[in-house]
Structures are given as C-alpha cells and as structure tokens.
Design a protein around this motif. Structure first.
Motif, PDB file in Angstrom:
ATOM      1  N   TYR A   1       0.826  -1.207   0.000  1.00 43.80           N
ATOM      2  CA  TYR A   1       0.000   0.000   0.000  1.00 43.80           C
ATOM      3  C   TYR A   1       0.860   1.256   0.000  1.00 43.80           C
ATOM      4  N   ARG A   2       1.904   1.288   0.796  1.00 49.62           N
ATOM      5  CA  ARG A   2       2.751   2.485   0.883  1.00 49.62           C
ATOM      6  C   ARG A   2       3.378   2.824  -0.472  1.00 49.62           C
ATOM      7  N   THR A   3       3.837   1.810  -1.180  1.00 46.70           N
ATOM      8  CA  THR A   3       4.415   2.025  -2.515  1.00 46.70           C
ATOM      9  C   THR A   3       3.363   2.585  -3.459  1.00 46.70           C
ATOM     10  N   LEU A   4       2.186   1.971  -3.473  1.00 49.81           N
ATOM     11  CA  LEU A   4       1.109   2.424  -4.345  1.00 49.81           C
ATOM     12  C   LEU A   4       0.717   3.859  -4.015  1.00 49.81           C
ATOM     13  N   ALA A   5       0.585   4.169  -2.740  1.00 45.61           N
ATOM     14  CA  ALA A   5       0.184   5.522  -2.333  1.00 45.61           C
ATOM     15  C   ALA A   5       1.211   6.561  -2.793  1.00 45.61           C
ATOM     16  N   ARG A   6       2.478   6.246  -2.671  1.00 50.54           N
ATOM     17  CA  ARG A   6       3.527   7.183  -3.113  1.00 50.54           C
ATOM     18  C   ARG A   6       3.486   7.374  -4.622  1.00 50.54           C
ATOM     19  N   CYS A   7       3.225   6.299  -5.350  1.00 49.33           N
ATOM     20  CA  CYS A   7       3.122   6.407  -6.812  1.00 49.33           C
ATOM     21  C   CYS A   7       1.885   7.201  -7.220  1.00 49.33           C
ATOM     22  N   LEU A   8       0.768   6.941  -6.567  1.00 48.17           N
ATOM     23  CA  LEU A   8      -0.471   7.643  -6.903  1.00 48.17           C
ATOM     24  C   LEU A   8      -0.385   9.134  -6.619  1.00 48.17           C
ATOM     25  N   SER A   9       0.436   9.520  -5.650  1.00 48.52           N
ATOM     26  CA  SER A   9       0.597  10.937  -5.326  1.00 48.52           C
ATOM     27  C   SER A   9       1.612  11.615  -6.239  1.00 48.52           C
ATOM     28  N   GLY A  10       2.337  10.821  -7.024  1.00 52.73           N
ATOM     29  CA  GLY A  10       3.358  11.376  -7.905  1.00 52.73           C
ATOM     30  C   GLY A  10       4.697  11.552  -7.218  1.00 52.73           C
ATOM     31  N   ALA A  11       4.806  11.112  -5.969  1.00 47.38           N
ATOM     32  CA  ALA A  11       6.061  11.249  -5.226  1.00 47.38           C
ATOM     33  C   ALA A  11       7.126  10.274  -5.716  1.00 47.38           C
ATOM     34  N   ARG A  12       6.687   9.238  -6.407  1.00 49.17           N
ATOM     35  CA  ARG A  12       7.603   8.216  -6.919  1.00 49.17           C
ATOM     36  C   ARG A  12       7.024   7.694  -8.222  1.00 49.17           C
ATOM     37  N   PRO A  13       7.865   7.471  -9.235  1.00 49.63           N
ATOM     38  CA  PRO A  13       7.330   6.929 -10.486  1.00 49.63           C
ATOM     39  C   PRO A  13       6.935   5.459 -10.341  1.00 49.63           C
ATOM     40  N   PHE A  14       5.941   5.055 -11.113  1.00 47.92           N
ATOM     41  CA  PHE A  14       5.562   3.648 -11.169  1.00 47.92           C
ATOM     42  C   PHE A  14       6.614   2.889 -11.954  1.00 47.92           C
ATOM     43  N   ALA A  15       6.917   1.675 -11.540  1.00 47.25           N
ATOM     44  CA  ALA A  15       7.747   0.768 -12.338  1.00 47.25           C
ATOM     45  C   ALA A  15       6.819   0.081 -13.342  1.00 47.25           C
ATOM     46  N   VAL A  16       7.359  -0.358 -14.452  1.00 50.12           N
ATOM     47  CA  VAL A  16       6.548  -0.998 -15.489  1.00 50.12           C
ATOM     48  C   VAL A  16       5.818  -2.217 -14.935  1.00 50.12           C
ATOM     49  N   ASP A  17       6.497  -3.031 -14.138  1.00 52.57           N
ATOM     50  CA  ASP A  17       5.828  -4.220 -13.601  1.00 52.57           C
ATOM     51  C   ASP A  17       4.684  -3.840 -12.661  1.00 52.57           C
ATOM     52  N   GLU A  18       4.810  -2.719 -11.972  1.00 50.84           N
ATOM     53  CA  GLU A  18       3.723  -2.253 -11.110  1.00 50.84           C
ATOM     54  C   GLU A  18       2.521  -1.830 -11.953  1.00 50.84           C
ATOM     55  N   LEU A  19       2.794  -1.121 -13.046  1.00 53.57           N
ATOM     56  CA  LEU A  19       1.705  -0.713 -13.941  1.00 53.57           C
ATOM     57  C   LEU A  19       1.027  -1.926 -14.571  1.00 53.57           C
ATOM     58  N   GLU A  20       1.797  -2.972 -14.893  1.00 53.46           N
ATOM     59  CA  GLU A  20       1.213  -4.195 -15.458  1.00 53.46           C
ATOM     60  C   GLU A  20       0.263  -4.858 -14.464  1.00 53.46           C
ATOM     61  N   LYS A  21       0.653  -4.917 -13.198  1.00 52.66           N
ATOM     62  CA  LYS A  21      -0.204  -5.513 -12.165  1.00 52.66           C
ATOM     63  C   LYS A  21      -1.476  -4.693 -11.971  1.00 52.66           C
ATOM     64  N   ILE A  22      -1.335  -3.376 -11.968  1.00 52.54           N
ATOM     65  CA  ILE A  22      -2.491  -2.492 -11.788  1.00 52.54           C
ATOM     66  C   ILE A  22      -3.429  -2.602 -12.980  1.00 52.54           C
ATOM     67  N   ALA A  23      -2.861  -2.621 -14.186  1.00 55.26           N
ATOM     68  CA  ALA A  23      -3.688  -2.743 -15.394  1.00 55.26           C
ATOM     69  C   ALA A  23      -4.477  -4.046 -15.385  1.00 55.26           C
ATOM     70  N   ALA A  24      -3.871  -5.110 -14.914  1.00 56.64           N
ATOM     71  CA  ALA A  24      -4.572  -6.396 -14.860  1.00 56.64           C
ATOM     72  C   ALA A  24      -5.769  -6.315 -13.917  1.00 56.64           C
ATOM     73  N   VAL A  25      -5.612  -5.656 -12.786  1.00 57.44           N
ATOM     74  CA  VAL A  25      -6.712  -5.519 -11.835  1.00 57.44           C
ATOM     75  C   VAL A  25      -7.808  -4.618 -12.390  1.00 57.44           C
ATOM     76  N   LEU A  26      -7.402  -3.524 -13.048  1.00 57.11           N
ATOM     77  CA  LEU A  26      -8.369  -2.554 -13.562  1.00 57.11           C
ATOM     78  C   LEU A  26      -8.904  -2.928 -14.944  1.00 57.11           C
ATOM     79  N   ASP A  27      -8.455  -4.059 -15.470  1.00 51.48           N
ATOM     80  CA  ASP A  27      -8.899  -4.552 -16.773  1.00 51.48           C
ATOM     81  C   ASP A  27      -8.710  -3.504 -17.869  1.00 51.48           C
TER      82      ASP A  27
END
Length: 105
Positions: A45-71
């Motif tokens: 959750y902490r990693t996701l929250a930091r990425c969602l706030s723009g404080a840290r860039p998303f890694a490609v593998d993180e975006l792939e996992k999120i895209a799979a959940v959000l279809d």
C-alpha cells in the motif's frame, strides 16, 4: 525519505501525468480504493500511495499488475501528451504492447 527528496527535484510532469491516469482508471473501475487496489495487485500500500501521489514513479511491472486488476492496458496510463523526444510504437492504441522510447535529436 522520498525519491524526490533524494534527487532534490520535484516529480516530472510525466510522472504526475501517469499517476493522474492511474487515479482516473481507478475511478472508472467502480471507484476502487488504493487499499483495495494494493491488495488485489499485490503491491505494498505504501508504494502504491507514493506512486499515486506522484512522489515516486511507477515501475513498469507495477503498472502491469495495476492494469490487470483494472482490466485495462498499460498504455491507458500514458496520456496522449507524451514527454518530448519520445514516440510510441506498437500495433493499435488498444494494444497493451506499446513501447515509448527516446529518439535521437
């Protein structure tokens, strides 16, 4: 300490844009919360929250996992206004296998 504090720079416009697009997809996906998205994607959750706030860039593998959940496709997180010096290659705009790369000046 955040990545922006370590580098001494504010997050780039591109990082903020990707975070905004992920947040938008979360809203379009039944207003899924960050807590539920973190649990469903397996991201801390902490990693996701930091990425969602723009404080840290998303890694490609993180975006792939999120895209799979959000279809949706990872490319849905990249707004049409890409950073200068990049271009998108791939099949169709709905294809999740687009790649952006810097072009020689």
């Amino acid at each position: 300490m955040s990545a922006t504090k370590l580098s001494g720079r504010e997050p780039s416009e591109f990082v903020r844009s990707v975070a905004a697009e992920v947040n938008g997809q979360m809203g379009r996906h039944g207003r899924i919360s960050a807590v539920r998205l973190a649990a469903a994607s397996g991201l801390p959750y902490r990693t996701l929250a930091r990425c969602l706030s723009g404080a840290r860039p998303f890694a490609v593998d993180e975006l792939e996992k999120i895209a799979a959940v959000l279809d949706c496709a990872v490319s849905d997180f990249v707004s049409p206004a890409q950073p200068p010096g990049t271009r998108t290659i791939g099949r169709k705009s709905s294809d999740s296998h687009h790649v952006s790369f810097a072009t020689a000046a």
